[in-house]
Design a protein around this motif. Sequence first.
Motif, short mmCIF file in Angstrom:
data_model
loop_
_atom_site.label_atom_id
_atom_site.label_comp_id
_atom_site.label_asym_id
_atom_site.label_seq_id
_atom_site.Cartn_x
_atom_site.Cartn_y
_atom_site.Cartn_z
N LYS A 4 0.92 -1.28 -0.17
CA LYS A 4 0.00 -0.10 0.11
C LYS A 4 0.94 1.21 0.08
O LYS A 4 0.32 2.48 0.13
N GLY A 5 2.18 1.18 -0.17
CA GLY A 5 2.92 2.32 -0.35
C GLY A 5 3.03 2.82 0.98
O GLY A 5 3.42 3.93 1.24
N GLN A 6 3.16 2.04 2.09
CA GLN A 6 3.21 2.46 3.48
C GLN A 6 4.50 2.79 4.03
O GLN A 6 4.91 1.94 4.88
N PHE A 7 5.54 3.68 3.36
CA PHE A 7 6.76 4.06 3.93
C PHE A 7 6.52 5.11 4.59
O PHE A 7 6.61 6.46 3.57
N PHE A 8 6.42 5.48 5.76
CA PHE A 8 6.47 6.82 6.08
C PHE A 8 7.67 7.59 6.24
O PHE A 8 8.72 7.11 6.37
N THR A 9 7.37 8.85 5.96
CA THR A 9 8.63 9.66 5.85
C THR A 9 9.38 9.93 7.09
O THR A 9 8.70 10.13 8.24
N PRO A 53 -3.53 14.75 2.20
CA PRO A 53 -4.28 13.57 1.56
C PRO A 53 -3.89 12.21 1.63
O PRO A 53 -4.44 11.26 1.08
N ALA A 54 -2.59 11.98 2.19
CA ALA A 54 -2.16 10.53 2.17
C ALA A 54 -1.11 10.59 3.36
O ALA A 54 -0.33 10.56 3.55
N CYS A 55 -2.01 10.59 4.50
CA CYS A 55 -1.33 11.24 5.99
C CYS A 55 -0.44 10.11 6.40
O CYS A 55 0.26 10.54 7.54
N GLN A 90 -6.04 12.71 5.54
CA GLN A 90 -6.71 11.62 5.06
C GLN A 90 -6.07 10.39 4.55
O GLN A 90 -4.97 10.68 3.97
N ASP A 91 -6.51 9.24 4.66
CA ASP A 91 -5.87 8.09 4.36
C ASP A 91 -6.91 7.10 4.16
O ASP A 91 -7.97 6.97 4.91
N ILE A 92 -6.54 6.17 2.92
CA ILE A 92 -7.35 5.10 2.44
C ILE A 92 -7.14 4.17 3.36
O ILE A 92 -8.19 3.31 3.83
N ILE A 132 -11.01 8.88 6.92
CA ILE A 132 -10.73 7.69 6.26
C ILE A 132 -11.62 7.49 4.96
O ILE A 132 -12.85 7.60 4.84
N GLY A 133 -10.84 7.30 3.90
CA GLY A 133 -11.39 7.49 2.57
C GLY A 133 -10.46 7.60 1.38
O GLY A 133 -9.10 8.05 1.79
N ASP A 134 -10.71 7.37 0.21
CA ASP A 134 -9.70 7.38 -0.97
C ASP A 134 -9.71 8.77 -1.25
O ASP A 134 -10.77 9.35 -1.69
C1 LIG Z 1 4.18 6.75 1.52
S1 LIG Z 1 2.89 6.89 2.78
C2 LIG Z 1 3.21 8.64 3.23
C3 LIG Z 1 2.61 9.05 4.84
C4 LIG Z 1 2.80 10.40 5.40
N1 LIG Z 1 2.27 11.34 4.38
C5 LIG Z 1 4.47 10.58 5.42
O1 LIG Z 1 4.84 11.22 4.87
O2 LIG Z 1 4.76 9.83 6.44
C6 LIG Z 1 1.59 6.99 1.96
C7 LIG Z 1 0.17 6.78 2.44
O3 LIG Z 1 -0.88 7.00 1.53
C8 LIG Z 1 -1.90 6.20 1.61
N2 LIG Z 1 -2.65 6.24 0.55
C9 LIG Z 1 -2.32 5.46 -0.75
N3 LIG Z 1 -3.33 5.54 -1.66
C10 LIG Z 1 -4.19 6.56 -1.00
C11 LIG Z 1 -5.54 7.27 -1.58
N4 LIG Z 1 -5.72 6.83 -2.71
N5 LIG Z 1 -6.23 8.01 -0.78
C12 LIG Z 1 -5.78 8.04 0.65
N6 LIG Z 1 -4.69 7.74 1.00
C13 LIG Z 1 -3.56 6.75 0.28
C14 LIG Z 1 -1.20 5.08 2.13
O4 LIG Z 1 -2.13 4.25 3.07
C15 LIG Z 1 -0.14 5.60 2.94
O5 LIG Z 1 -0.39 5.48 4.44
#
Ligand SMILES: C[S@@+](CC[C@H](N)C(=O)[O-])C[C@H]1O[C@@H](n2cnc3c(N)ncnc32)[C@H](O)[C@@H]1O
Length: 275
Positions: free
Chosen positions: A103-108, A141-143, A172-174, A197-199
């Motif tokens: 899910k691309g969950q690499f937090f910064t 939006p991708a928190c 927001q996060d999916i 919580i949502g896309d």
């Molecule tokens: C790389 S992480 C970045 C998290 C945070 N912004 C940070 O910098 O630590 C990407 C986040 O985006 C979320 N994500 C991916 N697609 C998404 C979407 N369509 N809508 C909302 N969130 C989404 C993932 O679940 C994940 O938590």
Amino acid sequence: MEKRDYKKEFCTLMDQFAFRYSRWQVWNDFLSLSAISLANVIPTPEKEEREEKYHAILSGYREEEREIFPQMLHLVVLALSDNPEQDFLGSLYHHLELHQEQKGQFFTPYHICEFMSEIQFTDSEADEMLKERRYISVNDPACGAGAMLIAFANVARKHGINYQKHVLFVAQDIDRTAAMMCYIQMSLLGCPAIVVIGDSLAKPFPHPDNEVWCTLFYYLNHWRFASGEAGERQEDSGVAEEQGMAAVTLEHPPENVRLIEGADGQLMLCMETAS
Ligand SMILES: C[S@@+](CC[C@H](N)C(=O)[O-])C[C@H]1O[C@@H](n2cnc3c(N)ncnc32)[C@H](O)[C@@H]1O
């Protein structure tokens, strides 16, 4: 005095659940229980449904296990009050290897978030926004666990802006797990925040399918985010209502909430008793 290792202490508590439950289940249950405890100090329309969920989750655990969850939350409170300049839950999530790479969950890393906030922040723009509408809004939006927003809060504070009153955080996060981590950290740090919580692509906030969690500090400052004239207190037209959400107006923190002073005089949220 030796510095406490809150991450290690948290993992020791988590280990007490080993063999009977998966780490993933315990982590998510911990997040839901903590988020509900923090949210349910406010008389929102969702309160009853969340309370039911709280008890349903706890019913899956033995008596002695139930007592571990508030101890885990206590460690998060201590960690963030000792050092509010960190993404404690996000780094713990990675440390426990629970992040979902697909899910691309690499937090910064926090210091990168801080650097990004610092280079984006201009005093003149902030002053202009504050003069125009009394608050600054910031959106991720991708928190994830909220690292970017936590960094923005701390950078705003360093620039002399009390983020607990003058910044509106929208996250927001999916993924529910990520959004719950963000909600807990935003709540404990006293950020006025709307966590969704949502896309963000298909259903950006506000969308009727979004599940929305607002922090106590959002409700305490709700009038400030109204669209009225500067200085005017409009109880009935806050951002939440504009988004079709029921308005809840709070003048003071509820009785079961204690505000403790963390580093640099920032207020930290702490509950007297668990829900
Ligand atoms: C790389 S992480 C970045 C998290 C945070 N912004 C940070 O910098 O630590 C990407 C986040 O985006 C979320 N994500 C991916 N697609 C998404 C979407 N369509 N809508 C909302 N969130 C989404 C993932 O679940 C994940 O938590």
